[in-house]
Design a protein around this motif. Structure first.
Motif, PDB file in Angstrom:
ATOM      1  N   ARG A  46     128.984 113.603  83.922  1.00 40.44           N
ATOM      2  CA  ARG A  46     129.741 114.857  83.821  1.00 40.44           C
ATOM      3  C   ARG A  46     129.155 115.731  82.714  1.00 40.44           C
ATOM      4  O   ARG A  46     128.883 115.241  81.619  1.00 40.44           O
ATOM      5  N   PRO A  47     128.999 117.016  82.941  1.00 37.20           N
ATOM      6  CA  PRO A  47     128.457 117.923  81.916  1.00 37.20           C
ATOM      7  C   PRO A  47     129.557 118.450  80.998  1.00 37.20           C
ATOM      8  O   PRO A  47     129.660 119.655  80.733  1.00 37.20           O
ATOM      9  N   LEU A  48     130.407 117.548  80.495  1.00 33.34           N
ATOM     10  CA  LEU A  48     131.585 117.954  79.729  1.00 33.34           C
ATOM     11  C   LEU A  48     131.418 117.596  78.257  1.00 33.34           C
ATOM     12  O   LEU A  48     132.317 117.040  77.623  1.00 33.34           O
ATOM     13  N   TRP A  49     130.261 117.934  77.685  1.00 26.82           N
ATOM     14  CA  TRP A  49     129.961 117.573  76.294  1.00 26.82           C
ATOM     15  C   TRP A  49     131.003 118.092  75.317  1.00 26.82           C
ATOM     16  O   TRP A  49     131.273 117.476  74.277  1.00 26.82           O
ATOM     17  N   TRP A  50     131.619 119.218  75.625  1.00 27.31           N
ATOM     18  CA  TRP A  50     132.592 119.836  74.737  1.00 27.31           C
ATOM     19  C   TRP A  50     133.900 119.051  74.649  1.00 27.31           C
ATOM     20  O   TRP A  50     134.713 119.291  73.739  1.00 27.31           O
ATOM     21  N   LEU A  51     134.112 118.116  75.574  1.00 30.50           N
ATOM     22  CA  LEU A  51     135.317 117.296  75.504  1.00 30.50           C
ATOM     23  C   LEU A  51     135.291 116.346  74.309  1.00 30.50           C
ATOM     24  O   LEU A  51     136.345 115.943  73.806  1.00 30.50           O
ATOM     25  N   PRO A 154     124.267  99.514  71.071  1.00 23.19           N
ATOM     26  CA  PRO A 154     124.594 100.880  70.667  1.00 23.19           C
ATOM     27  C   PRO A 154     125.006 101.807  71.803  1.00 23.19           C
ATOM     28  O   PRO A 154     125.069 103.023  71.615  1.00 23.19           O
ATOM     29  N   TRP A 155     125.250 101.262  72.981  1.00 21.98           N
ATOM     30  CA  TRP A 155     125.692 102.092  74.104  1.00 21.98           C
ATOM     31  C   TRP A 155     126.971 102.836  73.720  1.00 21.98           C
ATOM     32  O   TRP A 155     127.856 102.296  73.060  1.00 21.98           O
ATOM     33  N   GLY A 156     127.079 104.076  74.124  1.00 24.81           N
ATOM     34  CA  GLY A 156     128.292 104.835  73.847  1.00 24.81           C
ATOM     35  C   GLY A 156     128.322 105.473  72.473  1.00 24.81           C
ATOM     36  O   GLY A 156     129.397 105.835  71.991  1.00 24.81           O
ATOM     37  N   ARG A 157     127.162 105.654  71.831  1.00 21.31           N
ATOM     38  CA  ARG A 157     127.139 106.390  70.569  1.00 21.31           C
ATOM     39  C   ARG A 157     127.560 107.838  70.819  1.00 21.31           C
ATOM     40  O   ARG A 157     127.351 108.389  71.894  1.00 21.31           O
ATOM     41  N   VAL A 158     128.134 108.443  69.788  1.00 21.33           N
ATOM     42  CA  VAL A 158     128.651 109.806  69.939  1.00 21.33           C
ATOM     43  C   VAL A 158     127.563 110.752  70.446  1.00 21.33           C
ATOM     44  O   VAL A 158     127.796 111.575  71.341  1.00 21.33           O
ATOM     45  N   ALA A 159     126.365 110.631  69.907  1.00 22.68           N
ATOM     46  CA  ALA A 159     125.288 111.558  70.273  1.00 22.68           C
ATOM     47  C   ALA A 159     124.938 111.492  71.745  1.00 22.68           C
ATOM     48  O   ALA A 159     124.465 112.483  72.316  1.00 22.68           O
ATOM     49  N   PHE A 160     125.181 110.348  72.393  1.00 24.92           N
ATOM     50  CA  PHE A 160     124.809 110.206  73.800  1.00 24.92           C
ATOM     51  C   PHE A 160     125.735 110.975  74.726  1.00 24.92           C
ATOM     52  O   PHE A 160     125.474 111.075  75.931  1.00 24.92           O
ATOM     53  N   SER A 161     126.804 111.538  74.174  1.00 28.27           N
ATOM     54  CA  SER A 161     127.672 112.414  74.971  1.00 28.27           C
ATOM     55  C   SER A 161     127.153 113.853  74.971  1.00 28.27           C
ATOM     56  O   SER A 161     127.765 114.727  75.591  1.00 28.27           O
ATOM     57  N   GLN A 162     126.016 114.093  74.303  1.00 28.72           N
ATOM     58  CA  GLN A 162     125.542 115.466  74.082  1.00 28.72           C
ATOM     59  C   GLN A 162     124.135 115.712  74.636  1.00 28.72           C
ATOM     60  O   GLN A 162     123.259 116.193  73.899  1.00 28.72           O
ATOM     61  N   PRO A 163     123.855 115.435  75.900  1.00 26.92           N
ATOM     62  CA  PRO A 163     122.524 115.721  76.436  1.00 26.92           C
ATOM     63  C   PRO A 163     122.289 117.208  76.674  1.00 26.92           C
ATOM     64  O   PRO A 163     121.202 117.608  77.097  1.00 26.92           O
ATOM     65  N   GLU A 164     123.289 118.003  76.399  1.00 27.37           N
ATOM     66  CA  GLU A 164     123.188 119.459  76.488  1.00 27.37           C
ATOM     67  C   GLU A 164     124.261 120.052  75.591  1.00 27.37           C
ATOM     68  O   GLU A 164     125.112 119.337  75.067  1.00 27.37           O
ATOM     69  N   GLY A 165     124.223 121.344  75.397  1.00 27.20           N
ATOM     70  CA  GLY A 165     125.266 121.991  74.619  1.00 27.20           C
ATOM     71  C   GLY A 165     124.851 122.364  73.208  1.00 27.20           C
ATOM     72  O   GLY A 165     123.687 122.234  72.815  1.00 27.20           O
ATOM     73  N   SER A 432     122.874 104.561  85.103  1.00 31.50           N
ATOM     74  CA  SER A 432     121.594 105.273  85.133  1.00 31.50           C
ATOM     75  C   SER A 432     121.723 106.676  84.559  1.00 31.50           C
ATOM     76  O   SER A 432     120.815 107.171  83.870  1.00 31.50           O
ATOM     77  N   TYR A 433     122.828 107.344  84.815  1.00 31.49           N
ATOM     78  CA  TYR A 433     123.036 108.686  84.278  1.00 31.49           C
ATOM     79  C   TYR A 433     123.259 108.648  82.767  1.00 31.49           C
ATOM     80  O   TYR A 433     122.807 109.536  82.038  1.00 31.49           O
ATOM     81  N   GLN A 434     123.971 107.626  82.305  1.00 29.06           N
ATOM     82  CA  GLN A 434     124.169 107.471  80.870  1.00 29.06           C
ATOM     83  C   GLN A 434     122.831 107.262  80.167  1.00 29.06           C
ATOM     84  O   GLN A 434     122.584 107.819  79.091  1.00 29.06           O
ATOM     85  N   GLN A 435     121.961 106.471  80.772  1.00 28.70           N
ATOM     86  CA  GLN A 435     120.647 106.226  80.176  1.00 28.70           C
ATOM     87  C   GLN A 435     119.770 107.481  80.217  1.00 28.70           C
ATOM     88  O   GLN A 435     119.027 107.757  79.269  1.00 28.70           O
ATOM     89  N   LEU A 436     119.861 108.246  81.282  1.00 30.88           N
ATOM     90  CA  LEU A 436     119.117 109.501  81.365  1.00 30.88           C
ATOM     91  C   LEU A 436     119.558 110.461  80.262  1.00 30.88           C
ATOM     92  O   LEU A 436     118.733 111.190  79.688  1.00 30.88           O
ATOM     93  N   ALA A 437     120.847 110.467  79.931  1.00 36.31           N
ATOM     94  CA  ALA A 437     121.332 111.311  78.839  1.00 36.31           C
ATOM     95  C   ALA A 437     120.660 110.923  77.524  1.00 36.31           C
ATOM     96  O   ALA A 437     120.349 111.790  76.691  1.00 36.31           O
ATOM     97  N   MET A 438     120.441 109.630  77.315  1.00 37.88           N
ATOM     98  CA  MET A 438     119.744 109.186  76.110  1.00 37.88           C
ATOM     99  C   MET A 438     118.314 109.714  76.087  1.00 37.88           C
ATOM    100  O   MET A 438     117.805 110.142  75.038  1.00 37.88           O
TER     101      MET A 438
END
Length: 539
Positions: A46-51, A154-165, A432-438
């Motif tokens: 989801r592209p919801l980095w602002w959440l 380290p899966w689920g680090r805060v920074a990994f929620s921010q692949p854009e924004g 796979s999408y979570q890893q792509l965000a990294m």
């Protein structure tokens, strides 16, 4: 009806008061769980980095005024509501034979860090600029989580929620730790603003200045840094082809099916070669095969023939069996004339997937332990491979979650970063999408294009600013061909290295120590006799 003394004084039966006592607690637990789930929703696909900052604002509001024990409990609830849905792909991997215990146990262990964060955030809550200290504490706890349990997860680090924004550009300054700090600080600052407005019922007062600054400053800094993110080629460019051979979606039953992966990769390579010969695709300068696409012991005539047919060098993801019998997860340079050469060996191995920690404990939950041999980790050498006239930095799959491998690949001279990966074990979920965000975060962190080459998807080309320029679907046979820039300029994050993380950790420790000292002095002052100061009472 019997009435307690307290009830008699207030005119309210004791039973009624007990009902009123537990309802706010239950509401806070529900709100915390909803907040943790909202934080999960900020992650890919989801592209919801602002959440994410909104979730941290709500979490901070829940913690206000809580006891230490309550703060730990709410932090733990926040963590479970986040990690359980985030890691549900583990259940896809394990299947019905294992049940949900490993998935839930890992979520439980990781949530304890969030519980500790809640506790320590309360410790620093009386310090000046409390939102800053609270954010430092939360992000600092991601450092030990990369060490323990099971060698770190380290899966689920805060920074990994921010692949854009707005915050992503800060990766070029201070890597994942700085991005994480910016997100949490925005949320905690916003919570302080909301709490102050609620308490004073005023549109504005001077006490709002610093909370407002802490809320706005991280995003403003991120937006200010964006113009410095370079994407242009600095040392030419390469045409790269990534082959996605695909694999059956059968989870653990994929064990022992490496021959299928090899056959699929060869078949998709043959289809790509036909497109090249017919002019439908450009001839690649470099061919990529995903992680463990083939077993390799010595030479492989089939792969050798395929690379020779392209007439271009390749990086082949292979499970290499060494002469001493060890297995190594490798990326092997394959020359069309001389065959296999230098290789990079994965050093951060997947616990229970590539090696088994605590075998005696693991034996209680899986019947396969005694038949599973540990892979041998690499030593970090050859992080940048010389191939196709360029230096190509490599880190493999799970290593995307750790800061070191991509940093080492860039420091070794990598002008392009490639990530061979095999996520076919984990089903059609979000892994796979979570890893792509990294990978997108690593692109900005190091100012390099990144090519993710996956067995079953998602394969992708990522520009140095984190933009996905092309990608494949999940569980499809496909190939990507694209032109990628070679870059040599290092980012500030590269030059500072791990010192950003260690500096934030040191500040967090100092803040916690200061919080304990302040609370001790406050308690001593409260205990002082009437008419004396705390200092006099202590003396």
């Amino acid at each position: 009806m019997a009435v307690s003394v307290a009830g008699a004084e207030s005119g309210v039966p004791h039973k009624t008061k007990r009902k009123r006592a537990w309802k706010p607690w239950l509401a806070r637990v529900a709100a915390t769980a909803a907040t943790g789930y909202g934080y999960y929703l900020s992650f890919a696909p989801r592209p919801l980095w602002w959440l994410a900052p909104i979730a941290f604002a709500a979490f901070a509001l829940v913690l206000r005024g809580r006891s230490f024990r309550g703060a730990f409990g709410y932090g733990f609830v926040f963590g479970m509501a986040f990690f359980v849905p985030l890691l549900v792909w583990l259940q896809d991997f394990l299947g019905r034979d294992f049940g949900p215990l490993p998935w839930l146990a890992l979520s439980f262990a990781l949530s304890l860090y969030f519980g500790l964060a809640g506790f320590l955030i309360r410790v620093v809550s009386r310090l000046p600029l409390a939102p800053l200290w609270g954010a430092l504490v939360f992000v600092a706890l991601e450092t030990p989580r990369a060490w323990f349990p099971l060698g770190g997860f380290p899966w689920g680090r805060v920074a990994f929620s921010q692949p854009e924004g707005a915050f992503l550009s800060l990766a070029s300054v201070g890597g994942a730790p700085l991005v994480g700090l910016a997100v949490v600080l925005t949320g905690f600052g916003l919570a302080a603003v909301v709490a102050r407005l609620w308490r004073t019922r005023k549109a504005w007062d001077r006490a709002l200045v610093w909370p407002a600054v802490l809320t706005v400053l991280p995003a403003a800094a991120g937006l200010a840094v964006w113009p410095t993110i370079g994407t242009e080629a600095q040392n030419g460019s390469l045409t790269v082809a990534s082959v996605q051979g695909n694999a059956p979606d059968i989870g653990l039953d994929l064990q022992g099916q490496r021959g299928v992966l090899r056959a699929n990769a060869l078949a998709e390579s043959a289809r790509l070669l036909q497109k090249v010969h017919s002019g439908q695709a450009p001839k690649p300068d470099l061919l990529l095969w995903p992680e463990t696409s083939t077993p390799l012991e010595g030479d492989d005539p089939g792969v050798d023939q395929m690379v020779s047919a392209f007439g271009s060098p390749a990086i082949i993801g292979a499970l290499v069996r060494t002469p001493d019998g060890a297995a190594e997860n490798s990326a092997v340079v394959w020359d069309p004339n001389t065959g296999p050469g230098q290789r990079y060996v994965k050093k951060d191995l997947v616990p229970f997937g590539e090696y088994v920690p605590a075998r005696a404990v693991a034996r209680l939950v899986t019947p396969f332990i005694d038949d599973t041999r540990d892979m041998r980790p690499g030593d970090g050498s050859n992080a940048a491979l010389s191939v196709a006239g360029a230096k190509v930095g490599v880190f493999i799959c799970y290593e995307s979650a750790f800061d070191g491998p991509a940093r080492d690949a860039t420091a070794a001279g990598g002008e392009l970063l490639v990530v061979p990966t095999n996520n076919a074990w984990y089903g059609p979920g979000e892994m796979s999408y979570q890893q792509l965000a990294m990978a997108r975060l690593r692109a900005v962190e190091h100012g390099r294009a990144v090519v993710v080459s996956a067995v079953s998807g998602v394969s992708a080309f990522v520009a140095p600013d984190g933009t996905i320029t092309s990608s494949t679907g999940l569980f499809t046979a496909d190939a990507l061909v694209g032109r990628v820039p070679l870059r040599t300029q290092t980012t500030l994050s590269d030059r500072i290295g791990a010192w950003t993380e260690y500096g934030l950790l040191a500040l967090a420790i100092a803040g916690v120590a200061g919080g304990f000292v302040l609370r001790f002095r406050t308690r001593r002052g409260t205990a002082a006799p009437t008419g004396t100061t705390a200092g006099e009472a202590a003396g």
